[in-house]
Design an enzyme around this catalytic site. Structure first.
Site, PDB file in Angstrom:
ATOM      1  CG  HIS A  24       7.187 -56.373 -57.839  1.00  0.00           C
ATOM      2  ND1 HIS A  24       6.712 -57.579 -58.304  1.00  0.00           N
ATOM      3  CD2 HIS A  24       6.653 -55.427 -58.666  1.00  0.00           C
ATOM      4  CE1 HIS A  24       5.933 -57.376 -59.350  1.00  0.00           C
ATOM      5  NE2 HIS A  24       5.878 -56.087 -59.607  1.00  0.00           N
ATOM      6  CE  LYS A  41      -3.967 -56.023 -64.996  1.00  0.00           C
ATOM      7  NZ  LYS A  41      -3.118 -55.032 -64.356  1.00  0.00           N
ATOM      8  NE  ARG A  90       9.405 -53.217 -65.397  1.00  0.00           N
ATOM      9  CZ  ARG A  90       8.307 -53.938 -65.328  1.00  0.00           C
ATOM     10  NH1 ARG A  90       8.376 -55.215 -65.088  1.00  0.00           N
ATOM     11  NH2 ARG A  90       7.130 -53.384 -65.503  1.00  0.00           N
ATOM     12  CB  SER A 109       4.421 -60.285 -62.660  1.00  0.00           C
ATOM     13  OG  SER A 109       4.748 -59.559 -61.512  1.00  0.00           O
TER      14      SER A 109
HETATM   15  P1  ADP Z   1       0.921 -53.169 -62.634  1.00  0.00           P
HETATM   16  O1  ADP Z   1       0.029 -54.269 -63.057  1.00  0.00           O
HETATM   17  O2  ADP Z   1       0.230 -52.056 -61.900  1.00  0.00           O
HETATM   18  O3  ADP Z   1       1.888 -52.654 -63.674  1.00  0.00           O
HETATM   19  P2  ADP Z   1       3.070 -54.674 -61.460  1.00  0.00           P
HETATM   20  O4  ADP Z   1       2.892 -55.579 -60.294  1.00  0.00           O
HETATM   21  O5  ADP Z   1       3.406 -55.295 -62.763  1.00  0.00           O
HETATM   22  O6  ADP Z   1       1.774 -53.807 -61.480  1.00  0.00           O
HETATM   23  O7  ADP Z   1       4.202 -53.607 -61.122  1.00  0.00           O
HETATM   24  C1  ADP Z   1       4.069 -52.704 -60.050  1.00  0.00           C
HETATM   25  C2  ADP Z   1       5.131 -51.616 -60.181  1.00  0.00           C
HETATM   26  O8  ADP Z   1       6.427 -52.217 -60.002  1.00  0.00           O
HETATM   27  C3  ADP Z   1       5.177 -50.933 -61.551  1.00  0.00           C
HETATM   28  O9  ADP Z   1       5.476 -49.567 -61.351  1.00  0.00           O
HETATM   29  C4  ADP Z   1       6.315 -51.621 -62.255  1.00  0.00           C
HETATM   30  O10 ADP Z   1       6.912 -50.782 -63.236  1.00  0.00           O
HETATM   31  C5  ADP Z   1       7.260 -51.871 -61.082  1.00  0.00           C
HETATM   32  N1  ADP Z   1       8.176 -52.984 -61.354  1.00  0.00           N
HETATM   33  C6  ADP Z   1       7.879 -54.248 -61.696  1.00  0.00           C
HETATM   34  N2  ADP Z   1       8.989 -54.985 -61.891  1.00  0.00           N
HETATM   35  C7  ADP Z   1      10.032 -54.145 -61.652  1.00  0.00           C
HETATM   36  C8  ADP Z   1      11.462 -54.274 -61.719  1.00  0.00           C
HETATM   37  N3  ADP Z   1      12.036 -55.406 -62.096  1.00  0.00           N
HETATM   38  N4  ADP Z   1      12.226 -53.187 -61.418  1.00  0.00           N
HETATM   39  C9  ADP Z   1      11.627 -52.020 -61.085  1.00  0.00           C
HETATM   40  N5  ADP Z   1      10.299 -51.821 -61.027  1.00  0.00           N
HETATM   41  C10 ADP Z   1       9.512 -52.862 -61.304  1.00  0.00           C
END
Ligand code: ADP
Length: 163
Positions: free
Chosen positions: A17, A41, A90, A128
């Protein structure tokens, strides 16, 4: 002012992130890291903890602001007067979901554009959920999250991770 919102659950925020934050923040005058507070959620970290991790990590990036939101993303974004949503991509597996979300958001608010930043190869495996899974079994995630997040995971799972 070119302003963008980077929304997500950030449960918890990872180095993946943060990579998106470091790369998106120079593109815009202001980047709002917006943490979704959706009581429906199930999240490991409470909204206050998620906000605190993100604030600590972004405190030295002057044009990044951390907020939470508890409504439809397009409503929140419009209230802020913002037209750009940043998301990270990703793998192909992310694409379908992200594509669907971008299209529904566009249907709801045609003026909102979703901008995708492709993951840094170094973090392409990082999510995450995988962090929580590894930490729950006591695996070391200290290279993948900040020290504060690693500490938080240890607290939640009682030992192991980051050791
Ligand atoms: P959500 O629950 O909305 O998917 P996340 O916190 O899991 O939220 O992710 C927020 C954003 O960050 C999403 O667009 C996700 O694809 C992106 N993201 C998460 N991890 C990575 C990573 N390792 N590299 C690039 N983008 C990421």
């Amino acid at each position: 002012m070119r302003c963008a919102v980077y929304p997500g659950s950030f449960d918890p925020i990872t180095n993946g992130h943060m990579d998106i934050v470091y790369r998106a923040s120079p593109i815009f005058d202001e980047l709002i890291l917006a943490i979704s507070n959706n009581p429906g959620k199930k999240q490991l970290f409470a909204i206050d903890e998620r906000i605190s991790f993100a604030k600590q990590l972004t405190k030295d990036i002057p044009n990044v602001r951390v907020e939470s939101f508890d409504k439809l993303l397009v409503d929140y974004v419009s209230e802020r007067g913002v037209n750009v949503v940043v998301r990270g991509l990703r793998a192909v597996t992310d694409f379908e979901m992200e594509f669907q979300m971008a299209l529904i958001n566009k249907k709801l608010r045609p003026q909102i554009e979703t901008v995708f930043l492709v993951t840094n190869a170094e973090y392409s495996f990082l999510s995450s959920s995988i962090i929580k899974e590894v930490a729950s079994f006591g695996g070391d995630v200290s290279d993948l999250v900040s020290p504060k997040v690693a500490e938080g995971l240890k607290r939640k799972f009682g030992g192991g991770s980051g050791a």
